[in-house]
Enzyme design. Structure first.
Site, short mmCIF file in Angstrom:
data_model
loop_
_atom_site.label_atom_id
_atom_site.label_comp_id
_atom_site.label_asym_id
_atom_site.label_seq_id
_atom_site.Cartn_x
_atom_site.Cartn_y
_atom_site.Cartn_z
N ASP A 66 33.32 34.19 36.28
CA ASP A 66 33.43 34.20 34.82
C ASP A 66 34.79 34.76 34.42
O ASP A 66 35.33 35.65 35.08
CB ASP A 66 32.31 35.02 34.20
CG ASP A 66 32.26 36.45 34.72
OD1 ASP A 66 32.18 36.62 35.95
OD2 ASP A 66 32.31 37.40 33.91
N HIS A 78 27.70 36.54 33.21
CA HIS A 78 28.33 37.05 34.44
C HIS A 78 27.92 36.23 35.67
O HIS A 78 28.56 36.33 36.71
CB HIS A 78 27.90 38.51 34.63
CG HIS A 78 28.99 39.42 35.10
ND1 HIS A 78 30.34 39.13 35.00
CD2 HIS A 78 28.94 40.67 35.67
CE1 HIS A 78 31.06 40.14 35.48
NE2 HIS A 78 30.24 41.07 35.90
N ASN A 98 35.06 43.24 38.34
CA ASN A 98 34.56 44.06 39.45
C ASN A 98 34.28 43.26 40.71
O ASN A 98 34.46 43.75 41.83
CB ASN A 98 33.31 44.83 39.02
CG ASN A 98 33.64 45.96 38.06
OD1 ASN A 98 34.73 46.52 38.09
ND2 ASN A 98 32.70 46.29 37.19
#
Length: 226
Positions: free
Chosen positions: A91, A19, A112
């Protein structure tokens, strides 16, 4: 002026997570091009530098991934920029490991960090999508992205990050094609053409083996005295 944003989570615990590849990309750019030291600003870490006459501000939000837009929005407003001046490195599950794609605008696809940026500056910013592959099932995604890259992935990851640093000046100029090409040259370098064989290196055809002598002993003797 441009702002390059790398997405990730702050702290040593997350530093090598999949991430955090956005953070890794910005670190590589800063190191390769001699950017200034990282300083706390805009709810993140900031490093400044130039590619020729193009000023670029690198930002790694320290708000944690889900609130990344707070940092990005604050910086954009401070410099009086527009979303078109923002490029976000993040990512991408839907790309194979080592792949890199550029995109302008569009949805957040459930990411997110992008979702938060959408909420603060809208969707019309540039993205550099960095492939990390997919674990195969959506229930495994959260654990997958928060796990470190495996040792076996170190090779392609290093090539990808170096390629990003190589292409960063082109990206700052808005030339995404040249940027992607720079990455490709690292990830998939062109194969060398085989050297042409020298004449001396060319195998020569051997002489045919002589046919066996089928003459009788008497015939051989008679032929000797002809």
């Amino acid at each position: 002026m441009q702002i390059f944003v790398g997405l990730g989570n702050p702290g040593a615990k997350y530093a090598q997570n999949r991430h955090n590849i956005g953070f890794m990309a910005l670190d590589e750019i800063a190191n390769a091009h001699g950017f200034g030291p990282w300083k706390s600003r805009f709810q993140g870490l900031v490093s400044e530098g130039r590619f020729g006459s193009d000023k670029v501000v690198l930002i790694k939000p320290e708000t944690f991934m889900n609130l990344s837009g707070q940092s990005v929005g604050e910086a954009m407003r401070f410099y009086k920029l527009t979303p078109d001046d923002i490029t976000v490195f993040h990512d991408e599950l839907d790309l194979a490991p080592g792949k890199c794609r550029a995109k302008l605008g569009g949805g957040h696809a459930g990411h997110n960090g992008l979702r938060s940026i959408h909420a603060h500056i809208g969707p019309d910013y540039h993205r550099i999508r960095l492939g990390i592959g997919h674990p195969g099932h959506k229930d495994a995604v959260a654990r997958y992205v928060l796990n470190d890259f495996a040792k076996a992935e170190a090779g392609w990851l290093d090539d990808l990050l170096r390629g990003i640093a190589d292409g960063a000046p082109a990206l700052a100029q808005g030339d995404t094609g040249r940027f992607i090409n720079a990455v490709a040259l690292r990830v998939q370098p062109p194969r060398e053409k085989p050297a042409k064989a020298k004449p001396s290196d060319t195998p020569q055809a051997s002489d045919p083996a002589p046919a066996p002598d089928a003459r009788s002993p008497m015939q051989k003797l008679m032929d000797k005295f002809k």
